[in-house]
Design a protein around this motif. Structure first.
Motif, short mmCIF file in Angstrom:
data_model
loop_
_atom_site.label_atom_id
_atom_site.label_comp_id
_atom_site.label_asym_id
_atom_site.label_seq_id
_atom_site.Cartn_x
_atom_site.Cartn_y
_atom_site.Cartn_z
N PRO A 111 0.98 -1.19 -0.01
CA PRO A 111 -0.07 0.30 0.06
C PRO A 111 0.64 1.30 -0.06
CG PRO A 111 -0.01 -1.10 2.18
CD PRO A 111 0.95 -2.09 1.00
N SER A 112 0.28 2.17 -0.51
CA SER A 112 1.34 3.44 -0.99
C SER A 112 0.94 4.17 0.57
CB SER A 112 0.59 4.32 -1.94
OG SER A 112 -0.72 4.75 -1.64
N ILE A 113 1.81 4.12 1.42
CA ILE A 113 1.65 4.63 2.80
C ILE A 113 3.15 5.47 2.71
CG2 ILE A 113 2.17 4.47 5.26
CD1 ILE A 113 0.69 1.57 4.75
N ALA A 114 3.09 6.69 3.18
CA ALA A 114 4.25 7.76 3.09
C ALA A 114 5.38 7.14 4.20
CB ALA A 114 4.00 8.88 3.59
N GLY A 115 6.31 6.86 3.65
CA GLY A 115 7.55 6.26 4.28
C GLY A 115 7.94 4.91 4.37
N ASN A 116 7.08 4.33 3.24
CA ASN A 116 7.23 2.81 3.12
C ASN A 116 8.71 2.30 2.44
OD1 ASN A 116 6.69 3.47 0.50
ND2 ASN A 116 5.14 1.98 0.20
N VAL A 121 11.47 -1.64 6.82
CA VAL A 121 10.01 -1.99 6.21
C VAL A 121 10.35 -3.14 5.38
CG1 VAL A 121 8.12 -1.19 4.63
CG2 VAL A 121 9.14 0.45 6.25
N TYR A 122 9.56 -4.40 5.66
CA TYR A 122 9.57 -5.71 4.74
C TYR A 122 8.22 -6.16 4.06
CZ TYR A 122 13.70 -5.95 7.65
OH TYR A 122 14.88 -5.84 8.45
N ARG A 206 1.15 7.03 8.31
CA ARG A 206 2.50 7.45 7.78
C ARG A 206 3.75 6.59 8.76
NH1 ARG A 206 5.45 11.80 5.60
NH2 ARG A 206 3.22 12.88 5.36
N ILE A 207 4.81 6.31 8.06
CA ILE A 207 5.82 5.55 8.64
C ILE A 207 7.02 6.73 8.84
CG2 ILE A 207 7.41 3.66 8.33
CD1 ILE A 207 5.66 2.27 6.83
N HIS A 208 7.33 6.76 10.40
CA HIS A 208 8.42 7.62 10.63
C HIS A 208 9.66 7.27 10.52
CE1 HIS A 208 5.59 10.84 11.44
NE2 HIS A 208 5.07 10.28 12.53
N ARG A 212 15.56 5.15 8.87
CA ARG A 212 15.37 3.64 9.35
C ARG A 212 14.07 3.90 10.04
NH1 ARG A 212 17.41 -0.75 9.80
NH2 ARG A 212 16.88 -2.40 11.35
N VAL A 213 13.03 3.02 9.92
CA VAL A 213 11.96 3.18 10.85
C VAL A 213 11.91 3.39 12.33
CG1 VAL A 213 9.78 1.71 11.34
CG2 VAL A 213 10.67 1.63 9.00
N ASN A 214 11.30 4.15 12.92
CA ASN A 214 11.43 4.41 14.29
C ASN A 214 10.08 4.57 14.90
OD1 ASN A 214 10.65 7.29 13.89
ND2 ASN A 214 12.74 7.76 14.24
N GLY A 215 8.91 4.66 13.84
CA GLY A 215 7.58 4.78 14.41
C GLY A 215 6.32 4.85 13.37
N VAL A 216 5.29 4.88 13.69
CA VAL A 216 4.22 4.89 12.78
C VAL A 216 3.23 5.97 13.37
CG1 VAL A 216 4.59 2.65 11.74
CG2 VAL A 216 2.93 2.76 13.55
N LEU A 217 2.68 6.53 12.04
CA LEU A 217 1.45 7.57 12.93
C LEU A 217 0.30 6.90 12.50
CD1 LEU A 217 0.23 10.39 13.49
CD2 LEU A 217 0.61 11.10 11.27
#
Length: 640
Positions: A111-116, A121-122, A206-208, A212-217
């Motif tokens: 899915p087109s999620i900002a920050g993917n 992210v796998y 959004r993926i923060h 590198r991933v450190n959180g999701v909104l």
């Protein structure tokens, strides 16, 4: 001989290759595998991620003995010329064909999620994805799984460890769209009971993270600290290769009832194929399509039913199924629910004919229910009353698989009946691999393998145990040390001026003797903790295989401590009895360790019986140790 080229070595492509070689002696089969790994069972990837099956058990092998089969691993087809009947591989080699089967499966379209695009992210679709997630699971603290179908649920459960948090996003449905609120509630309770937290009122917006991933909104404004995001949604048929070749496509590659495309001699099967406006993401429809396609090629045509595959999800001792047609409109619906047992069962009847079922949780009658649905059998009034009262349809004692009727469905993935398995066994196919090769039973999700093993009257091979190599060699070394203890000459105690330390003090000096003795006692007590871990349900800390490994090492260290304590001397009277019992207990435990560590290679029934016998002897000897040790300690202090 005619040449059949198969593009794609997933389960459907391998099924087509096996059927072609089986049904005709006049065909040469070339199968192209674009992945770096040899053909494997994609349906069991989540079990591999959970550690329930080993890499070897994912093998989806082709008959290597055939001289009419040519496998091209790590070789991607990049162009198809349907006029010249040629395919071009990634190395520039051309391969001619008489018939072409496209089994390219699906692509992950997250899915087109900002920050993917961030690290952490796998997508979970292939063996390489599973291996990457296996490494990631050990270090991950907070995991967020997007997608709540069977794969998403299995992935969330597989990623859960004692030290991390796992979130599962449930947006539109859990497991299947056909699940009602009650069924969803029972399934959600099971998922939560395994430590997975369900997010069913919001989605990831959004993926923060800075690279590198450190959180999701979430869409409700909440922010979660997350270091790993796994996409288990967004799959679409891979049709680009076909489209570039002028083959008609829509959502997938368009096929008729014989799985033919609009181009002469070209077929499509599996997840990439679209039949009457429908594409399937399940293996069972793909298997049927492969069989229909092969039948047409070998001039024994059958038509594809278009039947929806049976949706199922299984994690260890819990399974769920959607069988047949579960549309409730203008139909009678029967429901049984037991939340204490995590059980929900719903039957859908057209008149009195059973046409569909929703099963959440284990049900030993599931195979028989599937058989009734396949044949649209009528349910008696007594059966419906029994179901509403007790959740059962048949008021008889639980039958073994050998006592079930011939139409009892053993393998739900392939609709293989007990009668078909029996006939196959009569022809000499009497091992799990042989039945899998001949009937495709037990090779998809693997959940029916215990039933097949029961029919074969042989044990199912154990799953590969963690640390099995270390346990094996430690057990073998223990056996050798015990043999040396019984037969080696005793260590001399002569004094020597060359050494400042007099070794005999270890065996005759009171302080040294007590020190080595109490160290030995502590090691014995610690090694006995495995018994408590296996028998007390409250002690669930850590994986049992890790406890077995620790038990083995502690036993070996205790054996070495015993040698230091006694100097290879068996002693006399009570000391002699204690020494012999301890050595025999360690010997039998070591033999159990050998059998357990190699049990995934040794599947003979007698070997498993040996392991059980040695285990009983081992436990019996261990029960003697506390009494003998108590007498030994008391007598040592009393006579000192």
């Amino acid at each position: 001989m005619n040449t059949i080229v198969i593009i794609g070595a997933g389960p459907t492509g391998v099924k087509a290759a096996n059927q072609l070689l089986k049904k005709s002696d006049e065909l040469i089969v070339k199968i192209f595998n674009g992945e770096p790994a040899a053909p494997y069972n994609r349906a069991q990837l989540s079990y591999y991620l959970a550690g329930d099956v080993g890499l070897a058990e994912l093998d989806n092998h082709l008959p290597a003995q055939s001289d009419r089969l040519f496998e091209f691993d790590c070789c991607r087809i990049e162009h198809v010329d349907t006029d010249a009947k040629i395919v071009l591989d990634q190395y520039g080699h051309e391969h001619g064909y008489d018939k072409l089967i496209i089994a390219t499966g699906s692509l992950v379209t997250p899915p087109s999620i900002a920050g993917n695009d961030k690290s952490g992210v796998y997508c979970f679709r292939s063996l390489s994805d599973a291996q990457a997630l296996l490494k990631r699971r050990e270090d991950s603290q907070n995991v967020f799984v997007i997608g709540s179908g069977p794969l998403g649920i299995e992935t969330a459960l597989a990623m859960k460890t004692l030290k991390n948090r796992v979130f599962l996003q449930v947006r539109n449905s859990l497991f299947a769209r056909d699940l009602d609120a009650n069924a969803k509630g029972v399934l959600a309770d099971y998922i939560r009971s395994n430590g997975v937290e369900i997010i069913d009122d919001a989605a990831v917006q959004r993926i923060h993270g800075n690279g590198r991933v450190n959180g999701v909104l979430l869409t409700d404004g909440r922010e979660l600290a997350i270091d790993t995001v796994i996409m288990c949604t967004g799959v679409s048929p891979f049709k680009q290769l076909a489209s570039d070749a002028g083959i008609d496509v829509a959502r997938g590659i368009l096929v008729d009832d014989f799985m033919r495309t609009n181009c002469d001699g070209v077929y499509a099967v599996g997840e990439c194929a679209e039949h009457n406006g429908v594409t399937h993401g399940l293996i069972s429809p793909g298997y049927e399509q492969a069989e229909v396609c092969v039948n047409h090629i070998v001039a024994a045509p059958t038509t594809y039913s278009g039947r929806k595959g049976e949706l199922q999800f299984k994690f260890r001792d819990f399974s769920s199924h959607l069988l047949g047609d579960t549309n409730e409109q203008n139909r009678q619906v029967l429901v049984y629910k037991n939340t204490l047992k995590n059980v929900y069962r719903k039957l859908v009847l057209d008149g009195r004919c059973l046409v569909g079922a929703v099963i959440i949780g284990e049900w030993d009658e599931a195979g028989r229910v599937a058989s009734c649905i396949a044949k649209r059998k009528k349910l008696s009034r007594s059966a419906t009353r029994l179901f509403l009262e007790r959740g059962k349809l048949w008021n008889d004692e639980q039958l073994s698989i050998l006592e079930q009727p011939e139409e009892y469905i053993v393998c739900l993935c392939k609709n293989v009946t007990r009668g078909e398995v029996s006939e196959c066994m009569k022809k000499g196919f009497r091992t799990l691999p042989a039945l899998g090769q001949e009937l495709e039973a037990g090779i998809t999700c693997g959940s029916c393998q215990p039933l097949l093993s029961a029919m074969l009257k042989e044990p199912r091979p154990n799953l590969i145990m963690r640390h099995y190599r270390a346990i094996f060699w430690a057990s073998v070394f223990s056996v050798l040390v015990i043999a040396i203890t019984f037969f080696a000459p005793k260590l001399p105690f002569e004094r020597s001026v060359q050494f400042a330390f007099q070794f005999e003090k270890i065996w005759y000096g009171s302080i040294y003797k007590q020190t080595t003795g109490y160290i030995l006692l502590a090691l014995i007590a610690l090694s006995g903790a495995l018994s408590l871990r296996k028998r007390w349900k409250i002690l669930t800390l850590g994986n049992l295989d890790n406890w077995r490994f620790a038990h083995t090492i502690l036993g070996l260290v205790a054996l070495v401590a015993l040698i230091v304590h006694t100097g290879f001397r068996l002693g006399e009277n009570l000391s002699f009895v204690l020494m012999v019992v301890f050595l025999l207990a360690t010997l039998t435990g070591s033999l159990v360790g050998v059998f357990m560590s190699r049990n995934h290679h040794w599947t003979d029934l007698k070997l498993t019986q040996y392991r059980a016998w040695w285990s009983r002897v081992h436990y019996g000897l261990l029960w003697l140790l506390p009494a003998l040790l108590s007498f030994h300690i008391v007598s040592s202090y009393y006579f000192s």
